[in-house]
Design a protein around this motif. Structure first.
Motif, PDB file in Angstrom:
ATOM      1  N   GLN A   3      68.263  65.307 -12.187  1.00  0.00           N
ATOM      2  CA  GLN A   3      66.990  65.834 -11.681  1.00  0.00           C
ATOM      3  C   GLN A   3      67.240  66.860 -10.588  1.00  0.00           C
ATOM      4  N   LEU A   4      66.380  67.877 -10.539  1.00  0.00           N
ATOM      5  CA  LEU A   4      66.342  68.838  -9.444  1.00  0.00           C
ATOM      6  C   LEU A   4      64.993  68.697  -8.770  1.00  0.00           C
ATOM      7  N   VAL A   5      65.003  68.467  -7.473  1.00  0.00           N
ATOM      8  CA  VAL A   5      63.757  68.281  -6.726  1.00  0.00           C
ATOM      9  C   VAL A   5      63.685  69.321  -5.614  1.00  0.00           C
ATOM     10  N   GLU A   6      62.631  70.150  -5.691  1.00  0.00           N
ATOM     11  CA  GLU A   6      62.440  71.213  -4.704  1.00  0.00           C
ATOM     12  C   GLU A   6      61.499  70.760  -3.595  1.00  0.00           C
ATOM     13  N   LEU A  20      63.250  77.018   1.463  1.00  0.00           N
ATOM     14  CA  LEU A  20      63.160  76.130   0.311  1.00  0.00           C
ATOM     15  C   LEU A  20      64.459  75.354   0.142  1.00  0.00           C
ATOM     16  N   SER A  21      64.328  74.125  -0.321  1.00  0.00           N
ATOM     17  CA  SER A  21      65.493  73.289  -0.621  1.00  0.00           C
ATOM     18  C   SER A  21      65.368  72.758  -2.040  1.00  0.00           C
ATOM     19  N   CYS A  22      66.515  72.527  -2.664  1.00  0.00           N
ATOM     20  CA  CYS A  22      66.539  71.947  -4.008  1.00  0.00           C
ATOM     21  C   CYS A  22      67.739  71.020  -4.084  1.00  0.00           C
ATOM     22  N   ALA A  23      67.469  69.744  -4.273  1.00  0.00           N
ATOM     23  CA  ALA A  23      68.522  68.748  -4.329  1.00  0.00           C
ATOM     24  C   ALA A  23      68.701  68.237  -5.750  1.00  0.00           C
ATOM     25  N   ALA A  24      69.941  68.232  -6.210  1.00  0.00           N
ATOM     26  CA  ALA A  24      70.270  67.711  -7.535  1.00  0.00           C
ATOM     27  C   ALA A  24      70.758  66.278  -7.404  1.00  0.00           C
ATOM     28  N   SER A  25      70.332  65.435  -8.324  1.00  0.00           N
ATOM     29  CA  SER A  25      70.757  64.042  -8.298  1.00  0.00           C
ATOM     30  C   SER A  25      70.943  63.538  -9.727  1.00  0.00           C
ATOM     31  N   ASN A  73      77.625  71.873  -1.074  1.00  0.00           N
ATOM     32  CA  ASN A  73      78.186  71.195  -2.245  1.00  0.00           C
ATOM     33  C   ASN A  73      78.296  69.684  -2.040  1.00  0.00           C
ATOM     34  N   ALA A  74      78.488  69.260  -0.815  1.00  0.00           N
ATOM     35  CA  ALA A  74      78.587  67.821  -0.549  1.00  0.00           C
ATOM     36  C   ALA A  74      77.253  67.115  -0.790  1.00  0.00           C
ATOM     37  N   LYS A  75      76.158  67.863  -0.640  1.00  0.00           N
ATOM     38  CA  LYS A  75      74.828  67.291  -0.827  1.00  0.00           C
ATOM     39  C   LYS A  75      74.200  67.715  -2.161  1.00  0.00           C
ATOM     40  N   ASN A  76      74.936  68.481  -2.961  1.00  0.00           N
ATOM     41  CA  ASN A  76      74.388  68.977  -4.234  1.00  0.00           C
ATOM     42  C   ASN A  76      73.044  69.672  -4.021  1.00  0.00           C
ATOM     43  N   THR A  77      72.979  70.481  -2.987  1.00  0.00           N
ATOM     44  CA  THR A  77      71.716  71.101  -2.582  1.00  0.00           C
ATOM     45  C   THR A  77      71.884  72.609  -2.437  1.00  0.00           C
ATOM     46  N   VAL A  78      70.856  73.330  -2.876  1.00  0.00           N
ATOM     47  CA  VAL A  78      70.807  74.774  -2.693  1.00  0.00           C
ATOM     48  C   VAL A  78      69.579  75.107  -1.866  1.00  0.00           C
ATOM     49  N   TYR A  79      69.708  76.128  -1.031  1.00  0.00           N
ATOM     50  CA  TYR A  79      68.635  76.535  -0.130  1.00  0.00           C
ATOM     51  C   TYR A  79      68.271  77.997  -0.375  1.00  0.00           C
ATOM     52  N   LEU A  80      67.034  78.327  -0.011  1.00  0.00           N
ATOM     53  CA  LEU A  80      66.611  79.717  -0.008  1.00  0.00           C
ATOM     54  C   LEU A  80      65.857  79.966   1.297  1.00  0.00           C
ATOM     55  N   ASN A 108      71.830  73.731 -18.423  1.00  0.00           N
ATOM     56  CA  ASN A 108      70.994  74.209 -17.331  1.00  0.00           C
ATOM     57  C   ASN A 108      69.831  73.257 -17.086  1.00  0.00           C
ATOM     58  N   TYR A 109      69.532  73.043 -15.828  1.00  0.00           N
ATOM     59  CA  TYR A 109      68.406  72.203 -15.440  1.00  0.00           C
ATOM     60  C   TYR A 109      67.450  73.007 -14.556  1.00  0.00           C
ATOM     61  N   TRP A 110      66.167  72.636 -14.630  1.00  0.00           N
ATOM     62  CA  TRP A 110      65.131  73.283 -13.825  1.00  0.00           C
ATOM     63  C   TRP A 110      64.424  72.258 -12.955  1.00  0.00           C
ATOM     64  N   GLY A 111      64.043  72.716 -11.767  1.00  0.00           N
ATOM     65  CA  GLY A 111      63.171  71.908 -10.944  1.00  0.00           C
ATOM     66  C   GLY A 111      61.729  72.058 -11.384  1.00  0.00           C
ATOM     67  N   GLN A 112      60.850  71.326 -10.710  1.00  0.00           N
ATOM     68  CA  GLN A 112      59.442  71.308 -11.108  1.00  0.00           C
ATOM     69  C   GLN A 112      58.667  72.493 -10.546  1.00  0.00           C
ATOM     70  N   GLY A 113      59.237  73.192  -9.602  1.00  0.00           N
ATOM     71  CA  GLY A 113      58.578  74.346  -8.998  1.00  0.00           C
ATOM     72  C   GLY A 113      57.864  73.985  -7.704  1.00  0.00           C
ATOM     73  N   THR A 114      57.861  74.943  -6.780  1.00  0.00           N
ATOM     74  CA  THR A 114      57.144  74.765  -5.516  1.00  0.00           C
ATOM     75  C   THR A 114      56.383  76.058  -5.212  1.00  0.00           C
ATOM     76  N   GLN A 115      55.129  75.922  -4.818  1.00  0.00           N
ATOM     77  CA  GLN A 115      54.284  77.090  -4.607  1.00  0.00           C
ATOM     78  C   GLN A 115      54.556  77.708  -3.240  1.00  0.00           C
ATOM     79  N   VAL A 116      54.731  79.015  -3.232  1.00  0.00           N
ATOM     80  CA  VAL A 116      54.827  79.787  -1.993  1.00  0.00           C
ATOM     81  C   VAL A 116      53.694  80.805  -2.000  1.00  0.00           C
ATOM     82  N   THR A 117      52.847  80.741  -0.989  1.00  0.00           N
ATOM     83  CA  THR A 117      51.730  81.665  -0.867  1.00  0.00           C
ATOM     84  C   THR A 117      51.833  82.395   0.460  1.00  0.00           C
ATOM     85  N   VAL A 118      51.856  83.720   0.390  1.00  0.00           N
ATOM     86  CA  VAL A 118      51.950  84.549   1.588  1.00  0.00           C
ATOM     87  C   VAL A 118      50.619  85.283   1.739  1.00  0.00           C
ATOM     88  N   SER A 119      49.869  84.905   2.755  1.00  0.00           N
ATOM     89  CA  SER A 119      48.529  85.467   2.929  1.00  0.00           C
ATOM     90  C   SER A 119      48.091  85.325   4.376  1.00  0.00           C
TER      91      SER A 119
END
Length: 120
Positions: A3-6, A20-25, A73-80, A108-119
């Motif tokens: 699973q990828l959780v954002e 943004l964070s995305c953790a793989a488990s 890599n130790a946390k299996n996490t990617v950030y933006l 390849n795996y995908w996360g569920q998506g997270t909304q970013v709104t700039v306004s």
């Protein structure tokens, strides 16, 4: 099962920042490239930034100098890290990762998506 959780999306004013964070488990043997994509309403999904297992990065032109992708890599996490956000950055952001499982199957795996709104 993998699973990828954002997390980290939300509403922000122009010029502000979000991270943004995305953790793989799950059954993970290794993670190759990780990336962030985004999809705005009525537009195709586009690659925003990518990072290899060795730390090499690549960005789409519209975010260069404003966004930074990194991974732990130790946390299996990617950030933006997204700075100087603009209204045109508004989109659903998706995490993607190429993962080899303990059964030595790579996909390849995908996360569920997270909304970013700039306004304002």
């Amino acid at each position: 099962q993998v699973q990828l959780v954002e997390s980290g999306g939300g509403l922000v004013q122009p010029g502000k920042s979000l991270r943004l964070s995305c953790a793989a488990s799950g059954s993970i043997f290794s993670i190759n490239a990780m990336a962030w994509y985004r999809q705005a309403p009525g537009k195709p999904r586009e690659l925003v930034a990518a990072i290899t297992s060795g730390g090499s990065t690549d960005y789409t032109d519209s975010v260069k100098g404003r966004f930074t992708i990194s991974r732990d890599n130790a946390k299996n996490t990617v950030y933006l890290q997204m700075n100087s956000l603009k209204p045109e950055d508004t989109a659903v952001y998706y995490c993607n990762a190429e993962i080899e499982s303990f059964s030595r199957y790579t996909r390849n795996y995908w996360g569920q998506g997270t909304q970013v709104t700039v306004s304002s």
